[in-house]
Scaffold this motif. Structure first.
Motif, short mmCIF file in Angstrom:
data_model
loop_
_atom_site.label_atom_id
_atom_site.label_comp_id
_atom_site.label_asym_id
_atom_site.label_seq_id
_atom_site.Cartn_x
_atom_site.Cartn_y
_atom_site.Cartn_z
N VAL A 149 0.87 -1.19 0.00
CA VAL A 149 0.00 0.00 0.00
C VAL A 149 0.90 1.23 0.00
O VAL A 149 1.80 1.35 0.84
CB VAL A 149 -0.93 0.02 1.24
CG1 VAL A 149 -1.82 1.25 1.21
CG2 VAL A 149 -1.75 -1.25 1.29
N ARG A 150 0.64 2.16 -0.91
CA ARG A 150 1.53 3.32 -0.97
C ARG A 150 0.80 4.53 -1.54
O ARG A 150 -0.23 4.43 -2.22
CB ARG A 150 2.75 3.01 -1.83
CG ARG A 150 2.45 2.62 -3.26
CD ARG A 150 3.69 2.78 -4.16
NE ARG A 150 4.86 2.15 -3.65
CZ ARG A 150 5.24 0.89 -3.90
NH1 ARG A 150 4.46 0.13 -4.68
NH2 ARG A 150 6.34 0.41 -3.41
N ASN A 151 1.36 5.70 -1.23
CA ASN A 151 1.05 6.94 -1.92
C ASN A 151 2.37 7.71 -2.05
O ASN A 151 3.44 7.12 -1.90
CB ASN A 151 -0.05 7.74 -1.21
CG ASN A 151 0.38 8.27 0.15
OD1 ASN A 151 1.54 8.13 0.54
ND2 ASN A 151 -0.56 8.85 0.88
N ALA A 152 2.30 8.99 -2.27
CA ALA A 152 3.53 9.74 -2.53
C ALA A 152 4.47 9.78 -1.33
O ALA A 152 5.69 9.91 -1.49
CB ALA A 152 3.18 11.17 -2.95
N SER A 153 3.93 9.66 -0.12
CA SER A 153 4.78 9.80 1.06
C SER A 153 4.71 8.60 2.01
O SER A 153 5.26 8.64 3.10
CB SER A 153 4.38 11.06 1.85
OG SER A 153 3.01 10.97 2.24
N PHE A 154 4.06 7.52 1.57
CA PHE A 154 3.84 6.41 2.49
C PHE A 154 3.93 5.09 1.75
O PHE A 154 3.51 4.97 0.60
CB PHE A 154 2.45 6.55 3.13
CG PHE A 154 2.05 5.37 3.98
CD1 PHE A 154 2.35 5.32 5.33
CD2 PHE A 154 1.35 4.31 3.42
CE1 PHE A 154 1.97 4.23 6.10
CE2 PHE A 154 0.96 3.22 4.18
CZ PHE A 154 1.28 3.18 5.54
N CYS A 155 4.50 4.08 2.42
CA CYS A 155 4.53 2.73 1.84
C CYS A 155 4.56 1.71 2.98
O CYS A 155 5.34 1.86 3.93
CB CYS A 155 5.77 2.56 0.96
SG CYS A 155 5.86 0.92 0.19
N GLU A 156 3.69 0.72 2.86
CA GLU A 156 3.63 -0.32 3.89
C GLU A 156 3.29 -1.65 3.22
O GLU A 156 2.56 -1.69 2.23
CB GLU A 156 2.59 0.03 4.95
CG GLU A 156 2.68 -0.86 6.19
CD GLU A 156 1.85 -0.31 7.34
OE1 GLU A 156 1.71 -1.02 8.34
OE2 GLU A 156 1.34 0.83 7.23
N GLU A 157 3.80 -2.75 3.84
CA GLU A 157 3.57 -4.06 3.26
C GLU A 157 3.08 -5.05 4.32
O GLU A 157 3.37 -4.89 5.51
CB GLU A 157 4.87 -4.62 2.63
CG GLU A 157 5.30 -3.93 1.37
CD GLU A 157 6.48 -4.63 0.71
OE1 GLU A 157 7.15 -5.44 1.42
OE2 GLU A 157 6.73 -4.40 -0.48
N MET A 158 2.32 -6.05 3.86
CA MET A 158 1.94 -7.18 4.71
C MET A 158 1.95 -8.43 3.84
O MET A 158 1.82 -8.35 2.61
CB MET A 158 0.56 -6.99 5.34
CG MET A 158 -0.60 -7.02 4.36
SD MET A 158 -2.19 -7.27 5.15
CE MET A 158 -2.05 -9.01 5.57
#
Length: 340
Positions: free
Chosen positions: A58-67
């Motif tokens: 999951v991401r946008n211009a300033s964020f990214c996270e994974e599961m």
């Protein structure tokens, strides 16, 4: 279908999936057997080769996270049933229903839900007096549940995606429990009067006898002046303790204590009641707290007073015995003098 934990919480984020041993991303709109849609990964149809670890990003211009999610695809065989079945429990001699689980993603906006039910791979007759598929719901009604009803059931619907029809199947393992019988509850304690010292901590257990009856359906609680303890003592000075369920000599009991921390003079003028109810009966027992300080003092002094009485009696007995011996000695002396 696999889900990421961000499905609807972050609508402005992009969601992509990929298998851990592959760098190929799956995104919405791709003409593939795997389809990312609304944060979920659809695999239509699932094959054994699809087993593995899938990573959701999951991401946008300033964020990214994974599961990551572990997927295991098994063959549709009898040996796989214990691993792919949803356990559901019904009670003997009752009429209750099984529920075909996890269908919401395939039945949205459907008003003509049609589910096929099978038991041990045999299609259940919809006009059967024993089984009834409840129209428009994912439920199978089973009348007068018996031990013979135990086993594996499957339920299925058809799902159309991009003009292709898929079969959606769920497996259920039905277990049955013995019907629990109730008995009339009987309060065996507390006594009608409880002695306590002001300022002390006091616990009054309310013990209820149920014989061979079930404990689960019997409710037990305390009141103060016909008001629940939680409301009467919002500050928490008087509380109900933890409910206990136990057996003695193969007979069932439940118990809920009333706890004072501490006892104050106001409690001496309060009507406390233990109340118990189930479908067969209701009983209440009133108890009153009495001050025990004076009574306790008398009880404590009683042994000491008894000791004084015994010692005094022994001393008086010895004193009289000594006087009697002295008196006899004087008389004999005078008799000896007269004889000279």
């Amino acid at each position: 279908m696999l889900y990421g934990s961000w499905t609807s919480a972050r609508p402005h984020f992009s969601v992509t999936w990929h298998k851990n041993d592959s760098g190929v991303m799956v995104s919405a709109g791709e003409e593939r057997r795997e389809l990312a849609q609304d944060g979920a990964l659809w695999i239509l149809p699932a094959l054994q080769g699809d087993s593995g670890t899938y990573v959701c990003t999951v991401r946008n211009a300033s964020f990214c996270e994974e599961m990551s999610v572990e997927l295991r695809v098994l063959e549709n065989t009898e040996a796989s049933l214990p691993f792919i079945s949803y356990p559901q429990i019904l009670t003997l001699s009752t009429s209750d229903s099984l529920v075909c689980p996890e269908l919401s993603d395939f039945t949205r906006n459907k008003t003509d839900l049609k589910i096929q039910w099978y038991k041990d791979s045999v299609l259940l007759d919809q006009d059967n007096e024993k089984f009834l598929s409840v129209k428009g719901t994912p439920r199978l009604l089973i009348r007068d549940v018996s031990a013979e009803d135990v086993g594996y059931y499957s339920c299925g619907i058809t799902f159309v995606h991009k003009d292709t029809r898929y079969n959606i199947t769920r497996n259920i393992e039905l277990r049955v429990n013995k019907k629990e019988e109730e008995t009339i509850p009987v309060i065996v304690s507390p006594h009608q009067t409880i002695l306590a010292s002001l300022g002390s901590r006091l616990t009054i257990p309310c013990k209820v006898f149920l014989g061979s009856g079930t404990q689960a359906t019997t409710l037990l609680w305390w009141t103060a002046n016909d008001t629940s303890i939680e409301i009467a003592y919002e500050e928490g000075r008087v509380t109900e303790g933890q409910r206990q369920e136990y057996s003695e000599n193969n007979e069932n009991y439940i118990e809920v204590p009333l706890i004072f921390d501490p006892v104050i003079r106001e409690d001496l003028n309060t009507e406390f009641k233990c109340e118990v109810v189930n479908s067969l009966g209701f009983q209440t027992l009133q108890t009153t707290v009495k001050e025990a300080s004076t009574f306790s003092c008398e009880i404590a002094l009683a042994p000491l007073l008894l000791v004084f009485l015994v010692v005094g009696e022994i001393w008086i007995h010895k004193w009289w015995k000594h006087r009697a011996r002295k008196a006899r000695g004087l008389i004999m002396f005078k008799t000896d003098c007269d004889s000279v």
